[in-house]
Design a protein around this motif. Sequence first.
Motif: not given
Length: 252
Positions: A180-187, A232-237, A239-242
């Motif tokens: 349910g979070r796919g549209a709100n968070e990205v790598q 944040p770094t690429p190793e972080n979980p 993060v939210s869009i924007g």
Amino acid sequence: MNKFFQYLRTETFRKTLIAALIALVAFFLVIFFGLRQYTRYDESILVPQLKGMLINEAVEKLESQGFSYDLDSVYQMDARPGLVIEQDPDPNTKVKENRTLYLTIITRTAPEVAFPDLVEKTFIEARAMLNSYGLKLGDTTYIPDIARDVVLDVKFGGEKLNAGRPIPKGSIIDLVLGDGRGANEVQVPDLTGLTLEQARFALRGVSLTLGAINYMGPVVDSLSAVIVSQTPTPENPRVSIGTPVNVALTNQ
């Protein structure tokens, strides 16, 4: 006609009538007692208790008491194979010797079922369908997707399982669900070694923004300076869009 009625009053007629009645009664008595003897009217035996016994024990008991038997089988996931679960007639019923008893036992081999289509079903719907098909729910794995608790993929033995494939009843099925979070968070992408313009382009592609820009040491040409660190770094979980990504650049 008068002679006929006169004959009915004679001794001869009376003797003939009595003889006929005796013969008729004797005939019915012979038939009645003959049928009782043929069907063994007074002979019956009790049906033994077979439910709950293993089939080899049940068969041995039936044969010792002169019964015939007929077998049917069903599959139950948690039942012991070879167990008698139904019998007809019921225990303690009086029947004739050599009567056929009908037994239902648990089979060892699981029948196969055509796997149902679970993709895009909710988790509750998928679980109910698995239960109705005699299948077991295994692991549930969540992956980023806008659809929350919706089946995105199905696996059996670690492999993708397509609808319609025959599988044994009782098989364990793993489900892949949306979180349910796919549209709100990205790598967060790795920006190391990119110029400022390249970093802006990369961040724009994943719906992130460029945050604070810091220069490490003297920077002669800002256009050719490259990023050496980011937050944040690429190793972080995810993060939210924007979310803004802060970077540090250098010419060295």
